[in-house]
Design a protein around this motif. Structure first.
Motif, PDB file in Angstrom:
ATOM      1  N   ASN A 274      65.445  23.443  36.984  1.00 24.55           N
ATOM      2  CA  ASN A 274      65.356  22.642  35.791  1.00 24.55           C
ATOM      3  C   ASN A 274      66.734  21.808  35.754  1.00 24.55           C
ATOM      4  N   HIS A 275      66.551  20.646  35.913  1.00 24.52           N
ATOM      5  CA  HIS A 275      67.740  19.358  35.293  1.00 24.52           C
ATOM      6  C   HIS A 275      67.210  17.665  34.674  1.00 24.52           C
ATOM      7  N   ASP A 279      66.853  12.630  37.296  1.00 19.55           N
ATOM      8  CA  ASP A 279      67.210  13.261  38.464  1.00 19.55           C
ATOM      9  C   ASP A 279      66.356  13.071  39.287  1.00 19.55           C
ATOM     10  N   SER A 281      65.958  15.873  41.811  1.00 20.84           N
ATOM     11  CA  SER A 281      66.444  17.639  42.337  1.00 20.84           C
ATOM     12  C   SER A 281      65.852  17.911  43.394  1.00 20.84           C
ATOM     13  N   ASN A 305      59.926  17.250  38.904  1.00 20.25           N
ATOM     14  CA  ASN A 305      61.194  16.483  38.007  1.00 20.25           C
ATOM     15  C   ASN A 305      60.308  15.856  36.568  1.00 20.25           C
ATOM     16  N   ASN A 308      61.380  18.732  34.537  1.00 18.61           N
ATOM     17  CA  ASN A 308      62.157  19.471  33.430  1.00 18.61           C
ATOM     18  C   ASN A 308      62.619  18.965  32.526  1.00 18.61           C
ATOM     19  N   SER A 365      66.915  28.564  41.278  1.00 23.29           N
ATOM     20  CA  SER A 365      66.290  28.418  40.058  1.00 23.29           C
ATOM     21  C   SER A 365      65.824  28.454  39.243  1.00 23.29           C
ATOM     22  N   ASP A 434      74.914  29.123  35.230  1.00 28.00           N
ATOM     23  CA  ASP A 434      74.202  29.015  34.244  1.00 28.00           C
ATOM     24  C   ASP A 434      72.807  30.479  34.388  1.00 28.00           C
ATOM     25  N   GLY A 468      75.182  25.708  40.818  1.00 32.17           N
ATOM     26  CA  GLY A 468      74.898  24.865  41.361  1.00 32.17           C
ATOM     27  C   GLY A 468      74.895  23.353  42.950  1.00 32.17           C
ATOM     28  N   TRP A 474      72.902  18.620  42.370  1.00 26.52           N
ATOM     29  CA  TRP A 474      73.774  19.294  41.321  1.00 26.52           C
ATOM     30  C   TRP A 474      74.850  19.632  41.194  1.00 26.52           C
ATOM     31  N   ASP A 478      78.061  23.475  36.542  1.00 26.76           N
ATOM     32  CA  ASP A 478      76.617  24.168  36.638  1.00 26.76           C
ATOM     33  C   ASP A 478      76.092  24.027  34.979  1.00 26.76           C
ATOM     34  N   LEU A 480      75.495  20.750  32.142  1.00 23.47           N
ATOM     35  CA  LEU A 480      75.950  19.074  31.268  1.00 23.47           C
ATOM     36  C   LEU A 480      76.701  19.185  30.165  1.00 23.47           C
TER      37      LEU A 480
END
Length: 747
Positions: A274-275, A279, A281, A305, A308, A365, A434, A468, A474, A478, A480
C-alpha cells in the motif's frame, strides 16, 4: 408578517422556555444523587464483604473522582471561552489538520509534543508579527512583541533543524553471532545475488485502455478485465474518474522480465504493498526481478496500484477502500489464470515457456500478506466468507516470500489466516517504521507441514533494515508527508545493502524451492555461512522443515511439565522464572507460545537448569541427526518483583547443553559452540527515545543447531540413539531470562 417579526416571536418563545436558576440546581441534585446511588450500588455489590469502612472509602473516592473529572471539563471549557473566538476557531480547526500531517502512531508521544510545540510557536510568531506591523504600540508592548518574535523564530529554526535532519547515527549493538563466526564454514555454493547466465528481456501486458502507456497502447499483450466487485467496498467516484474503471472491471497489468533462452521456466509473481495510488509501486522491484530472470525464472511484477490509498480518492483517508487485502490476493490468482492460458495458447511469447509446476509468489507490505492469502485461496473451492464467489485455481504454488508483511488485514471469519504445505520465507527490518512489529512471524508460526512433502520455512530479522527500502520507488522514509521527519534515519542500512540482502535471500529461497537446489537451505539455517555474500549487520534467523521431530513447542496445554512429544516431560530446578505464555511483539503478539526461563545465581542457590525427559521408546536418531531449538533473550529482569526491563543490556548469554543417554553417559557443549545468544535489540524509531509509546525491543528468536556427532566427539561412550534427557544448564552467565521454543530434532 415580515421575516424580522417572525424571528422576534421565535426568540421570545425560546426565551420563555428558559428555566430559572433554582430549576438548574434541582437538575444538578437529580443527576448527582442518581450517579451517587448507582455508584454506591456497584461498590456495595463488590465491597460489602470487605466491610463498611472499605465500602465508604471506595464510594467517596469515586464521588471525588467524578467531581474532579467534571471540574476539569468545566475548566477546559472556561479556558476555551477565554480565548478570542477568532483564535480559538483557528487553533481548533488547525489541530486535526496538523495531527493528520504528523500522524505517526508509533511515535505517539513525539506527535503530541510536536503538535503542542508547533501550535504554541506559530501562535507566538503570528501574535508578534501582527503586533509589530501595527502602529501605536507602547514601548512595553513593543518589547514584549520582540521577545515573542525571538522566542518563536528560535523555536522554529531549532525545531526545523531537528525535523529536517535525517537523525543521528547509532552505535550498533554487539553482534553475538559474529563472535563465533570463525567456527562456521563458508558455503561453497554460487552467490545467489549475482546475475545468472540468461540475458533478460522485458515487456508489459495490460488492458490496452489504461492511461499509463505501458499498460495501454504500449502493452505487448492485452488482457481482459476481471470483476472484483464482490470483494471491494468504498470505490469512490474520484477513484473511478482517476482510473477510468470500477471494481467490476479491474485490469490485469504487469511488468515482465523474461529469460532469453530455451526451456520452460518457473513463474514468480511480485505483489507490491500500500502506497499512494498515483505512484507506480510495481516498478520498485526491478532490482530483484532482473536478478531472478537472469537466473532462469519468469518474473511479473503486477500492478495493484488502483487498490492503494489516495488522499484525494479516499477523501483524506476518511473513506478508504474497505478490507481490500483479499482482493489483492484474488487478483494474484487471476494473473496466474491468465498465465496458465498463455502457456498453452500458441501465438504469444509465453507459449511453452512457463513451468507451472513451479510457481513462486513474492509480496511486500500488504502484498506480503496478500501472497499468503493467495496461497490459501488457491486450494479453496470458494471465498471463505462468501460461498457465492467460487474458486477453481489449484495452481502449484510452491514458494511464498514476504518482505516486511502486514498480518491480520484480512481475517477469514475473524480468524487468523491458516496456511500449510508451502515453502515460506519472511524478511523484516528491526528499523521498520511502518510495520513496527515483526508481523510476518505470525504467519510463519501458523504455517504447518501436513502432507509429508519436503517443505521448509525461514524467517530473517535484519538490524538496520526498514520498510521502504525493499522497494526502490518507496525509499528510506516509511511514512507520508511531514510525519516522516520524526523518525531517525541515521541507523538505517544503505539502500544498496538492504537490496543486497533481499536479493541474496529471495534468490536462494527460489533456487531451493523452485529449482530444487536444496543446498541453499543452509543459508537460512545459519546466515553466517554466507557472510561473503551479505552486508555486515545482525541477522536473527529461524528455520524449520517438514522432517523435524517436535519434542516441545509449548502450544498444547497450560501444564508446565508436559511436552509436545507424547510421554515426554519437562522439569525446572533453581529457576527464578518459569512460565509459558504467548510471546508478545511491539504491537500485538506473535501467535506463538514459548517457555520463559529466568535465573539469578546471586539470589537463588544451586545450579539452575531446565530439562526435557524423553519417553522410553527410542527416537529415530543417528549421529548426523541435529538437535534444534529456538531461543531469544527476553528484555526483562530475572527477578519477578522487578517489573521494568534492566536499564543496561546484558552481555551475550551463554549456557551449557547436556545430553544424557539411557546408560547414564552424558555429553556437554556450550551454546556458544553454535553461537552466543543475542541480547535484545533495543531500537528507537524516533529521533528521541521518549517519542515512542511502544517497547524499544521485541523478542526475536534465533534457531540453534547442534549435530549429535559433536556431542559424541565430547564423549565417545555417549549413544545418541539411546538419548533420554536434554538439559539446558544456566551455568555460564550469572543471570538472565531466555525464551525457549521448538525443541526438536532434524533426522
Amino acid at each position: 408578517m415580515t421575516m424580522l417579526q417572525s424571528f422576534s416571536r421565535l426568540r421570545a418563545f425560546l426565551s420563555s422556555l428558559r428555566l430559572p436558576p433554582r430549576a438548574w440546581t434541582g437538575a444538578a441534585w437529580g443527576v448527582g444523587l442518581t450517579a451517587a446511588l448507582l455508584w454506591g450500588a456497584l461498590t456495595w455489590a463488590g465491597l460489602a464483604p470487605a466491610g463498611g469502612l472499605t465500602f465508604a472509602l471506595f464510594w467517596l473516592s469515586g464521588l471525588a473522582f467524578g467531581a474532579a473529572f467534571g471540574g476539569l471539563i468545566l475548566l477546559l471549557g472556561w479556558l476555551l471561552r477565554r480565548l478570542p473566538p477568532r483564535y480559538g476557531w483557528a487553533a481548533l480547526g488547525a489541530l486535526p489538520l496538523l495531527a493528520s500531517a504528523y500522524l505517526a502512531l508509533p511515535l505517539a508521544y513525539g506527535l503530541l509534543a510536536l503538535l503542542g510545540g508547533l501550535l504554541l510557536t506559530v501562535s507566538l510568531l503570528g501574535a508578534a508579527l501582527a503586533s509589530l506591523l501595527r502602529p501605536g504600540l507602547t514601548p512595553q508592548q513593543r518589547r514584549t512583541a520582540i521577545v515573542m518574535l525571538i522566542i518563536s523564530l528560535t523555536a522554529l529554526l531549532g525545531g526545523g533543524a531537528f525535523l529536517l535532519d535525517d537523525g543521528y547515527s547509532i552505535q550498533p549493538p554487539v553482534n553475538a553471532a559474529a563472535l563465533s563466526v570463525q567456527h562456521v564454514a563458508p558455503l561453497t555454493l554460487p552467490d545467489p545475488s549475482l546475475p545468472g547466465k540468461y540475458p533478460v528481456r522485458t515487456l508489459t501486458y495490460g488492458s490496452g485502455s489504461d492511461h499509463r502507456p505501458e499498460y495501454g497502447a504500449q502493452a505487448a499483450l492485452l488482457t481482459a478485465p476481471v470483476d472484483g466487485s464482490q470483494l471491494l467496498e468504498g470505490w469512490s467516484a474520484i477513484r473511478r474518474a482517476w482510473w477510468g474503471f470500477g471494481p467490476d472491471s479491474l485490469p490485469l497489468n504487469a511488468r515482465v522480465w523474461l529469460p532469453d533462452g530455451e526451456g520452460a521456466f518457473p513463474l514468480i509473481l511480485i505483489a507490491h504493498g500500500n502506497h499512494p495510488m498515483e505512484d507506480s509501486s510495481e516498478n520498485g522491484y526491478n532490482y530483484l526481478a532482473e536478478l531472478l530472470a537472469s537466473r532462469g525464472f519468469i518474473v511479473a511484477s503486477i500492478d495493484e496500484n488502483f487498490l492503494n490509498l489516495s488522499l484525494a480518492a479516499d477523501f483524506g483517508m476518511f473513506a478508504p477502500l474497505k478490507d481490500e487485502n483479499d482482493a489483492r490476493a484474488w487478483l494474484i490468482l487471476e494473473h496466474l489464470r491468465q498465465w496458465r492460458d498463455w502457456s498453452v495458447t500458441p501465438g504469444n511469447p509465453f507459449y511453452g515457456r512457463v513451468n507451472l509446476d513451479g510457481i513462486g509468489l513474492v509480496g511486500h507490505s500488504r502484498g506480503g500478506e496478500a501472497v499468503a492469502i493467495a496461497a490459501a485461496f488457491n486450494r479453496l473451492p470458494c471465498h471463505p466468507e462468501n460461498a457465492a464467489l467460487r474458486f477453481d485455481y489449484q495452481f502449484n504454488i510452491r514458494a511464498v516470500a514476504a518482505l516486511a508483511p502486514v498480518d491480520g488485514q484480512f481475517l477469514p471469519g475473524e480468524r487468523p489466516l491458516p496456511l500449510s504445505d508451502v515453502n515460506y520465507l519472511v524478511l523484516h527490518g528491526a528499523h521498520d517504521m511502518d510495520v513496527v512489529s515483526f508481523g510476518g512471524l505470525r504467519q510463519y508460526n501458523r504455517l504447518q507441514f501436513l502432507d509429508g512433502k519436503p517443505w521448509f520455512k525461514a524467517s530473517l530479522y535484519i538490524y538496520g533494515a526498514n520498510h521502504g527500502q525493499f522497494n526502490r520507488a518507496w525509499g528510506q522514509r516509511d511514512m507520508l508527508g511531514p510525519a516522516r521527519q520524526l523518525f531517525n534515519l541515521g541507523g538505517l542500512l544503505p539502500a544498496a545493502q538492504q537490496e543486497q540482502i533481499a536479493k541474496a535471500f529471495v534468490s536462494a529461497f527460489m533456487e531451493a524451492a523452485l529449482h530444487d537446489q536444496s543446498d541453499y537451505r543452509a543459508l537460512f539455517r545459519d546466515p553466517r555461512a554466507a557472510r561473503a555474500w551479505l552486508p555486515e549487520t545482525i541477522y536473527l534467523s529461524q528455520y524449520q522443515d517438514s522432517s523435524a521431530i517436535r519434542l516441545a513447542a509449548f502450544e498444547e496445554d497450560i501444564d508446565l511439565e508436559t511436552a509436545s512429544l507424547p510421554g515426554a516431560s519437562l522439569h525446572g530446578e533453581n529457576l527464578t522464572l518459569w512460565r509459558e505464555q504467548v510471546v508478545p511483539l511491539r504491537w500485538g503478539d506473535s501467535h506463538n507460545s514459548a517457555v520463559y526461563l529466568g535465573w539469578d545465581t546471586a539470589s537463588a542457590p544451586g545450579l539452575p537448569q531446565f530439562s526435557l525427559t524423553l519417553p522410553a521408546d527410542s527416537l529415530p536418531l543417528l549421529p548426523h541427526s541435529t538437535l534444534t531449538f529456538s531461543l531469544a533473550a527476553a528484555d526483562e529482569s530475572p527477578l519477578p518483583e522487578e517489573k521494568d526491563p534492566p536499564p543496561n543490556l546484558p552481555a551475550p548469554l551463554d549456557l551449557t547443553l547436556e545430553l544424557a543417554d539411557r546408560a547414564g553417559q552424558t555429553a556437554r557443549l556450550p551454546l556458544s559452540h553454535f553461537s552466543l545468544l543475542q541480547p535484545p535489540l533495543r531500537v528507537s524509531l524516533g529521533k528521541a527515545d521518549w517519542m515512542s509509546a511502544l517497547p524499544l525491543s521485541e523478542p526475536i528468536f534465533q534457531t540453534f543447531e547442534f549435530r549429535l556427532s559433536d556431542f559424541s566427539a565430547q564423549n565417545p561412550r555417549f549413544n545418541p540413539s539411546q538419548l533420554s534427557e536434554i538439559h539446558f544448564r544456566f551455568d555460564r552467565s550469572p543471570a538472565g531470562v531466555v525464551i525457549l521454543d521448538n525443541v526438536g530434532f532434524r533426522p
